[in-house]
Design an enzyme around this catalytic site. Structure first.
Site, PDB file in Angstrom:
ATOM      1  N   THR A 177      38.599  33.998  49.148  1.00 11.92           N
ATOM      2  CA  THR A 177      38.686  34.707  47.870  1.00 11.92           C
ATOM      3  C   THR A 177      37.410  34.538  47.037  1.00 11.92           C
ATOM      4  OG1 THR A 177      41.021  34.114  47.949  1.00 11.92           O
ATOM      5  CG2 THR A 177      40.241  35.106  45.924  1.00 11.92           C
TER       6      THR A 177
ATOM      7  N   ARG B 240      34.759  27.867  51.703  1.00 15.10           N
ATOM      8  CA  ARG B 240      35.365  26.622  51.223  1.00 15.10           C
ATOM      9  C   ARG B 240      35.891  25.840  52.413  1.00 15.10           C
ATOM     10  NH1 ARG B 240      38.308  27.584  45.630  1.00 15.10           N
ATOM     11  NH2 ARG B 240      36.394  28.765  45.411  1.00 15.10           N
TER      12      ARG B 240
ATOM     13  N   HIS C  82      38.233  24.517  42.129  1.00 14.23           N
ATOM     14  CA  HIS C  82      39.311  23.643  41.647  1.00 14.23           C
ATOM     15  C   HIS C  82      39.829  22.707  42.735  1.00 14.23           C
ATOM     16  CE1 HIS C  82      40.754  27.224  43.534  1.00 14.23           C
ATOM     17  NE2 HIS C  82      41.861  26.586  43.823  1.00 14.23           N
TER      18      HIS C  82
ATOM     19  N   LYS D   2      29.565  29.377  46.706  1.00 16.62           N
ATOM     20  CA  LYS D   2      29.803  30.730  46.211  1.00 16.62           C
ATOM     21  C   LYS D   2      28.470  31.465  46.256  1.00 16.62           C
ATOM     22  CE  LYS D   2      33.669  29.741  43.107  1.00 16.62           C
ATOM     23  NZ  LYS D   2      34.170  29.781  41.714  1.00 16.62           N
TER      24      LYS D   2
ATOM     25  N   ASP E 199      38.000  23.730  35.213  1.00 20.32           N
ATOM     26  CA  ASP E 199      38.063  23.245  36.602  1.00 20.32           C
ATOM     27  C   ASP E 199      36.690  22.729  37.049  1.00 20.32           C
ATOM     28  OD1 ASP E 199      36.717  25.675  36.895  1.00 20.32           O
ATOM     29  OD2 ASP E 199      37.613  26.096  38.846  1.00 20.32           O
TER      30      ASP E 199
ATOM     31  N   ARG F 106      37.505  28.132  35.273  1.00 17.66           N
ATOM     32  CA  ARG F 106      38.922  28.222  34.891  1.00 17.66           C
ATOM     33  C   ARG F 106      39.184  27.515  33.572  1.00 17.66           C
ATOM     34  NH1 ARG F 106      42.854  27.758  40.061  1.00 17.66           N
ATOM     35  NH2 ARG F 106      41.621  29.061  41.443  1.00 17.66           N
TER      36      ARG F 106
ATOM     37  N   THR G   2      43.572  39.919  43.981  1.00 18.26           N
ATOM     38  CA  THR G   2      43.171  38.585  43.537  1.00 18.26           C
ATOM     39  C   THR G   2      41.719  38.309  43.915  1.00 18.26           C
ATOM     40  OG1 THR G   2      45.409  37.720  43.637  1.00 18.26           O
ATOM     41  CG2 THR G   2      43.632  36.129  43.910  1.00 18.26           C
TER      42      THR G   2
ATOM     43  N   GLU H 286      43.137  36.400  35.407  1.00 20.41           N
ATOM     44  CA  GLU H 286      44.040  36.122  36.526  1.00 20.41           C
ATOM     45  C   GLU H 286      45.016  35.040  36.098  1.00 20.41           C
ATOM     46  OE1 GLU H 286      42.118  36.605  40.679  1.00 20.41           O
ATOM     47  OE2 GLU H 286      40.849  35.221  39.582  1.00 20.41           O
ATOM     48  N   GLU H 287      46.179  35.054  36.737  1.00 16.96           N
ATOM     49  CA  GLU H 287      47.195  34.055  36.421  1.00 16.96           C
ATOM     50  C   GLU H 287      46.735  32.646  36.766  1.00 16.96           C
ATOM     51  OE1 GLU H 287      48.664  32.185  39.063  1.00 16.96           O
ATOM     52  OE2 GLU H 287      47.289  33.287  40.366  1.00 16.96           O
ATOM     53  N   SER H 288      45.730  32.536  37.635  1.00 10.85           N
ATOM     54  CA  SER H 288      45.276  31.240  38.137  1.00 10.85           C
ATOM     55  C   SER H 288      44.311  30.579  37.161  1.00 10.85           C
ATOM     56  CB  SER H 288      44.635  31.426  39.499  1.00 10.85           C
ATOM     57  OG  SER H 288      43.584  32.383  39.414  1.00 10.85           O
TER      58      SER H 288
ATOM     59  N   ARG I  63      51.643  31.924  48.369  1.00 12.06           N
ATOM     60  CA  ARG I  63      51.839  31.950  46.919  1.00 12.06           C
ATOM     61  C   ARG I  63      52.897  33.000  46.588  1.00 12.06           C
ATOM     62  NH1 ARG I  63      47.725  28.638  45.571  1.00 12.06           N
ATOM     63  NH2 ARG I  63      45.552  29.145  46.040  1.00 12.06           N
TER      64      ARG I  63
HETATM   65  C1  VG1 Z   1      42.597  31.339  44.014  1.00 16.22           C
HETATM   66  C2  VG1 Z   1      43.268  32.073  42.865  1.00 16.22           C
HETATM   67  C3  VG1 Z   1      42.437  33.287  42.490  1.00 16.22           C
HETATM   68  C4  VG1 Z   1      41.007  32.860  42.150  1.00 16.22           C
HETATM   69  C5  VG1 Z   1      40.408  32.071  43.304  1.00 16.22           C
HETATM   70  C6  VG1 Z   1      39.040  31.506  42.982  1.00 16.22           C
HETATM   71  O1  VG1 Z   1      42.545  32.175  45.155  1.00 16.22           O
HETATM   72  O2  VG1 Z   1      44.574  32.451  43.196  1.00 16.22           O
HETATM   73  O3  VG1 Z   1      43.050  33.936  41.409  1.00 16.22           O
HETATM   74  O4  VG1 Z   1      40.202  33.978  41.904  1.00 16.22           O
HETATM   75  O5  VG1 Z   1      41.272  30.976  43.637  1.00 16.22           O
HETATM   76  O6  VG1 Z   1      39.099  30.646  41.884  1.00 16.22           O
HETATM   77  P1  VG1 Z   1      43.624  32.140  46.340  1.00 16.22           P
HETATM   78  O7  VG1 Z   1      43.156  33.159  47.341  1.00 16.22           O
HETATM   79  O8  VG1 Z   1      43.654  30.742  46.854  1.00 16.22           O
HETATM   80  O9  VG1 Z   1      44.945  32.497  45.731  1.00 16.22           O
HETATM   81  V1  VG1 Z   1      37.895  29.497  41.599  1.00 16.22           V
HETATM   82  O10 VG1 Z   1      38.123  28.809  40.155  1.00 16.22           O
HETATM   83  O11 VG1 Z   1      37.146  29.492  42.948  1.00 16.22           O
HETATM   84  O12 VG1 Z   1      36.515  30.291  41.418  1.00 16.22           O
HETATM   85 CO    CO Z   2      36.507  27.596  39.701  1.00 13.38          CO
END
Ligand code: VG1
Ligand code: CO
Length: 539
Positions: A17, A21, A113, A125, A276, A281, A343, A362-364, A494
């Site tokens: 996403t 990682r 996170h 990233k 985070d 976040r 997402t 986003e909800e996250s 999820r």
């Molecule tokens: C998670 C979250 C998503 C967010 C992503 C990166 O992805 O659900 O909303 O954009 O992390 O966040 P996933 O595919 O595990 O649901 V972070 O703070 O990397 O930049």
């Molecule tokens: Co992050």
């Protein structure tokens, strides 16, 4: 001296996403990072003459990886690399520095996170010239390259000293070490009413920010304490550590436990916040009160007028499909554009570039605006402080008034962790097959109105993305199912639960969503297939 190193490919370098990682033990294998970085350079047709941004959240392997990447960039003919002092830079700052310098790309070394340290995770990233994470079309190319890579280029040179600001040379490449905090502060000063927030703190408003031993500690100290005048002890865990001091730098009710306990105690400050690992976040808390990220997006959108940078109007707003529908009601009331995307922050970028949206979330625990192309943790906290300063209302008051005006989306995410990948994929595939047959069926008090995979057609580049499955019920409740793209431990399913109510009801969100959680397990056949009777993590 320029060196070409023979290497053998790894087959698991597919980005999720947000970037690549991996467990630290995997990321630190011989040539692992080098292969990935060279694959990026190859996939984009080389980086000769280009400018890149580089920094990280300070986690284990950050220092080593930074040196390797600088030497590889120099060997690949890059013209200039702009690097954060000590190798540190938050994700939002990186996007800002990239855009300001019109750079060609950027790396943030982070697993966001996820926990850090030798037994934690590492990640990269990769952002492109637009300032956001590379689109899937690019990450696909990188993945293809990584599967065939035979060699990479690196400069043999002593390590670069990243403690002094200013310009130096690495081979023919220029390295500019910058103070990322100053860059970030300059941007925030232009967006918010700092004078009003300063007056708020001077009037006795109390505040606590938990940096979770990650990258935003020094930013928070400079902004909240030095500039805005919050009490010195209002910023905690503000020294970035390689293993985040053993903390899990994920700002939610579970992992930010000490902060949450403080905010629910009798001597709680007026507002609490956390970020985070890489600072994109945020979590917002009032006195004995928690604001869901979905509500936070809706509330900030509704109150945009109080923030100087947006007071002349906003274009529109977007949310990920999994995020609650709270902001859709605000968009309707304000008569502004409204979009639902898959997402991952990268899907917001085209909408921002084309002036379709100003805010997104986003909800996250991700909230942000078009000031950059990443979500922004401190920006979200400053937004709340700015709205509080302008309205004189508390976090709880602002949120309750919002519910009164628009109704409330009771919302929760249930994560089922560490599932066998094949079991998880089959669960999703089979559920997708079953979806048409669900329509009209009754599960307890919930009747299915519609059930579809979520498909997003990008209005700007025409690309189409399928992400997750959504079941809609006749009472406006929704369940969204999707597999995580950031986990490093098997598959994470999820399940996002939402129930919309206009009446003032029970405060206990878990209780309000209890039946819907059962229904979600029934519809997804979760217990039969995974053996799990309850979710592992509720956020
Ligand atoms: C998670 C979250 C998503 C967010 C992503 C990166 O992805 O659900 O909303 O954009 O992390 O966040 P996933 O595919 O595990 O649901 V972070 O703070 O990397 O930049
Ligand atoms: Co992050």
């Amino acid at each position: 001296m320029l060196k070409t190193v023979r290497t053998t490919p790894y087959t698991d370098q597919k980005m999720g996403t947000a970037g690549l990682r991996k467990k630290s033990t995997i990321a630190t294998q011989e040539n692992y990072l080098e292969n990935f970085v060279q694959s990026i350079f190859n996939a984009v047709g080389g980086v000769k003459g280009q400018t890149f941004i580089l920094g990280g959240d300070g986690r284990y392997f950050n220092k080593t990886a930074i040196q390797k990447i600088m030497k590889m960039s120099a060997a690949n003919g890059m013209k200039k690399m702009i690097v954060g002092q000590y190798g540190l830079m938050s994700t939002p700052t990186s996007s800002r520095v990239l855009l300001k310098n019109k750079a060609d790309g950027g790396f943030v070394l982070t697993a966001s996170h996820n926990p850090g340290g030798i037994n934690g995770d590492f990640g990269i990233k990769y952002a492109v010239a637009s300032g956001g994470q590379c689109p899937t079309s690019v990450s696909d190319k990188i993945y293809e390259n990584s599967k065939n890579i035979q060699e990479y280029k690196i400069l043999e040179a002593p390590d670069v000293d990243l403690s002094c600001l200013g310009t130096q040379k690495l081979g023919d490449m220029e390295i500019e070490v910058i103070d990322p905090i100053t860059e970030y502060v300059q941007m925030m000063e232009k967006i918010f009413d700092f004078a009003a927030i300063r007056r708020l703190f001077a009037s006795g408003f109390t505040f606590i920010f938990d940096a979770m031993n990650a990258v935003t500690g020094p930013y928070a100290r400079r902004i909240f304490v030095d500039i805005l005048g919050a009490a010195p002890d209002s910023v905690v865990n503000d020294v970035p550590m390689e293993d985040f001091g053993g903390l899990h730098p994920d700002p939610n009710l579970i992992y930010a436990k000490p902060l949450v306990e403080k905010m629910y105690s009798d001597n709680a400050p007026d507002m609490g916040g956390a970020n985070d690992g890489d600072g994109d976040r945020n979590m917002i808390l009032g006195k004995k009160f928690f604001v869901t990220p979905s509500d936070s997006l809706a509330i900030l959108t509704d109150n945009y007028k109080y923030i100087p940078a947006y007071k002349n109007g906003i274009y529109g707003v977007a949310k990920s499909a999994a995020t609650s529908t709270a902001v859709s009601r605000v968009a309707k009331a304000l008569n502004i554009g409204y979009y639902e995307v898959p997402t991952g922050w990268k899907y917001f970028c085209n909408l921002m570039d084309s002036n379709r949206i100003t805010f997104c979330g986003e909800e996250s625990f991700g909230t942000g605006s078009c000031h950059i192309r990443e979500k922004d943790g401190i920006w979200a906290i400053l937004s709340w402080l700015n709205v509080i300063a302008a309205t004189g209302k508390s976090v709880e008051q602002i949120t309750r008034e919002h519910w009164q005006k628009y109704g409330r989306s009771y919302y929760m995410r249930n994560d089922y962790d560490g599932i066998d990948v094949n079991v998880a994929n089959k669960l999703m595939d089979d559920l997708e097959q079953r979806m048409p047959s669900l329509v009209g069926k009754k599960f307890g008090n919930f009747t299915v109105k519609e059930a579809n995979p979520f498909i997003y057609n990008d209005p700007v580049d025409g690309s189409s993305t399928k992400n997750g499955l959504i079941v809609y019920f006749t009472d406006n409740s929704r369940i969204v199912y999707r597999l995580s793209g950031t986990g490093t431990n098997g598959a994470t399913l999820r399940v996002y639960l939402e129930r919309y109510e206009t009446k003032q009801l029970d405060e206990d969100v878990e209780k309000m969503l209890e039946e819907l959680a059962d229904v979600s397990r029934q519809i997804g056949e979760i217990t039969e297939r995974t053996g799990k009777v309850k979710a592992d993590l509720l956020t």
